[in-house]
Design a protein around this motif. Structure first.
Motif, mmCIF file in Angstrom:
data_model
loop_
_atom_site.group_PDB
_atom_site.id
_atom_site.type_symbol
_atom_site.label_atom_id
_atom_site.label_comp_id
_atom_site.label_asym_id
_atom_site.label_seq_id
_atom_site.Cartn_x
_atom_site.Cartn_y
_atom_site.Cartn_z
ATOM 1 N N ASN A 49 0.817 -1.208 0.000
ATOM 2 C CA ASN A 49 0.000 0.000 0.000
ATOM 3 C C ASN A 49 0.860 1.271 0.000
ATOM 4 O OD1 ASN A 49 -2.600 1.448 2.090
ATOM 5 N ND2 ASN A 49 -2.582 1.188 -0.123
ATOM 6 N N GLY A 50 1.937 1.214 -0.796
ATOM 7 C CA GLY A 50 2.811 2.382 -0.906
ATOM 8 C C GLY A 50 4.115 2.233 -0.158
ATOM 9 N N CYS A 51 4.598 1.012 -0.010
ATOM 10 C CA CYS A 51 5.820 0.764 0.756
ATOM 11 C C CYS A 51 7.046 1.398 0.091
ATOM 12 C CB CYS A 51 6.062 -0.738 0.895
ATOM 13 S SG CYS A 51 4.803 -1.592 1.870
ATOM 14 N N THR A 52 7.894 2.008 0.926
ATOM 15 C CA THR A 52 9.179 2.525 0.455
ATOM 16 C C THR A 52 10.338 1.814 1.140
ATOM 17 O OG1 THR A 52 9.091 4.299 2.115
ATOM 18 C CG2 THR A 52 8.221 4.801 -0.083
ATOM 19 N N ASP A 53 10.032 0.831 1.977
ATOM 20 C CA ASP A 53 11.072 0.051 2.633
ATOM 21 C C ASP A 53 11.205 -1.293 1.926
ATOM 22 O OD1 ASP A 53 8.805 -1.331 3.390
ATOM 23 O OD2 ASP A 53 9.201 -1.250 5.547
ATOM 24 N N ALA A 54 11.707 -2.309 2.601
ATOM 25 C CA ALA A 54 11.961 -3.614 1.975
ATOM 26 C C ALA A 54 10.818 -4.599 2.173
ATOM 27 C CB ALA A 54 13.258 -4.204 2.519
ATOM 28 N N SER A 55 9.624 -4.111 2.495
ATOM 29 C CA SER A 55 8.499 -5.019 2.750
ATOM 30 C C SER A 55 8.213 -5.941 1.566
ATOM 31 C CB SER A 55 7.234 -4.216 3.084
ATOM 32 O OG SER A 55 7.357 -3.531 4.294
ATOM 33 N N VAL A 56 8.240 -5.414 0.353
ATOM 34 C CA VAL A 56 7.939 -6.212 -0.839
ATOM 35 C C VAL A 56 8.984 -7.311 -1.019
ATOM 36 C CG1 VAL A 56 7.797 -6.150 -3.355
ATOM 37 C CG2 VAL A 56 6.638 -4.405 -1.997
ATOM 38 N N THR A 57 10.247 -6.973 -0.825
ATOM 39 C CA THR A 57 11.323 -7.961 -0.940
ATOM 40 C C THR A 57 11.157 -9.057 0.104
ATOM 41 O OG1 THR A 57 12.847 -6.291 -1.779
ATOM 42 C CG2 THR A 57 13.822 -8.297 -0.871
ATOM 43 N N VAL A 58 10.836 -8.664 1.321
ATOM 44 C CA VAL A 58 10.609 -9.622 2.403
ATOM 45 C C VAL A 58 9.475 -10.573 2.036
ATOM 46 C CG1 VAL A 58 9.753 -9.855 4.775
ATOM 47 C CG2 VAL A 58 11.523 -8.164 4.251
ATOM 48 N N ALA A 59 8.385 -10.028 1.522
ATOM 49 C CA ALA A 59 7.225 -10.846 1.164
ATOM 50 C C ALA A 59 7.565 -11.848 0.071
ATOM 51 C CB ALA A 59 6.079 -9.950 0.719
ATOM 52 N N ARG A 60 8.182 -11.380 -0.981
ATOM 53 C CA ARG A 60 8.501 -12.255 -2.108
ATOM 54 C C ARG A 60 9.518 -13.321 -1.735
ATOM 55 N NH1 ARG A 60 8.439 -7.297 -6.433
ATOM 56 N NH2 ARG A 60 6.223 -7.497 -7.034
#
Length: 252
Positions: A49-60
């Motif tokens: 929802n607009g992440c600018t940290d590493a949340s997406v990398t962590v999820a994947r």
């Protein structure tokens, strides 16, 4: 096959939806807890929802599916996650949730054994409050949320940190819920939308660890109460409360 696809039960597919906005540290721990479930999920959807940290990398890296929702706010992020879920049961938690190892197993078991249940929720405990206030804070929040809001809804209010519902419920109410803004509680909004047509149940043993942000954040409790009032106003205010209770009493 990744760790989230090793499904034991064949009764129903389970999808987990997690709205995320710059929650990488919380998310790492949550995904580790989900990887250790006695009954793994069929799919885990992390809504960026607009992440600018590493949340997406962590999820994947943990095998989760990432979906982007550009409209900022949990109502939009959660709804997008539910729209994309493929499971028979849609489970929702927050990035700071800490589910016990048997969490999904309890959800699956209850839905299998109780066909009258359309949605489930359970209590929480705030794991990061000071030790002396942890139990008191958790109990006070439970009373305020489930008893007071339950009285306003004339049903069990779903709690977004710990809830699950059948996909049939979402397909029915998806056009009734708000998908914009940050001024309401999306879980309470969903509860109101589902009230007339579906059975929402409280499962005392479905416990969940959660961060006590509402207590630790300045004006957190006041802001949370304001969002609750906004949500109730969206669903008729005082008249809505009266109408919901009239409907319940008429059915009984």
């Amino acid at each position: 096959m990744d760790q989230f696809e090793q499904k034991v039960s064949v009764d129903m597919r389970i999808s987990i939806v997690i709205p995320v906005l710059n929650d990488e540290e919380y998310l790492k721990i949550l995904l580790d807890h989900l990887a250790r479930q006695s009954l793994p999920a069929d799919e885990i959807i992390v809504v960026d929802n607009g992440c600018t940290d590493a949340s997406v990398t962590v999820a994947r890296s943990a095998g989760a599916t990432v979906i982007v929702e550009k409209i900022i706010g949990i109502p939009a992020a959660a709804a997008t996650g539910y729209d994309n879920a493929t499971g028979d049961i849609i489970v929702r938690c927050d990035a700071d949730s800490r589910p016990p190892a048997d969490w999904l197993e309890k959800i699956d078991k209850k839905f299998v054994e109780d066909p009258t249940a359309d949605a489930l929720t359970g209590p929480g405990f705030f794991y990061d409050l000071p030790l002396g206030t942890r139990s008191i804070g958790s109990a006070l929040y439970a009373v305020g949320y489930f008893f007071l809001l339950g009285s306003a809804l004339a049903t069990i209010p779903l709690w977004g940190s710990n809830m699950a519902f059948r996909s049939t419920l979402w397909n029915e109410v998806r056009e009734r819920v708000s998908r914009t803004g940050t001024s309401i509680h999306d879980d309470l909004d969903l509860s109101c939308a589902a009230h007339q047509s579906f059975v929402l149940k409280f499962l005392p043993t479905l416990r969940m660890g959660a961060a006590g942000r509402v207590f630790l954040r300045p004006r957190g409790f006041r802001d949370s109460s304001r969002l609750a009032l906004n949500t109730l106003m969206r669903h008729g205010g005082i008249k809505g409360i009266f109408d919901r209770w009239q409907s319940v009493l008429r059915l009984n």
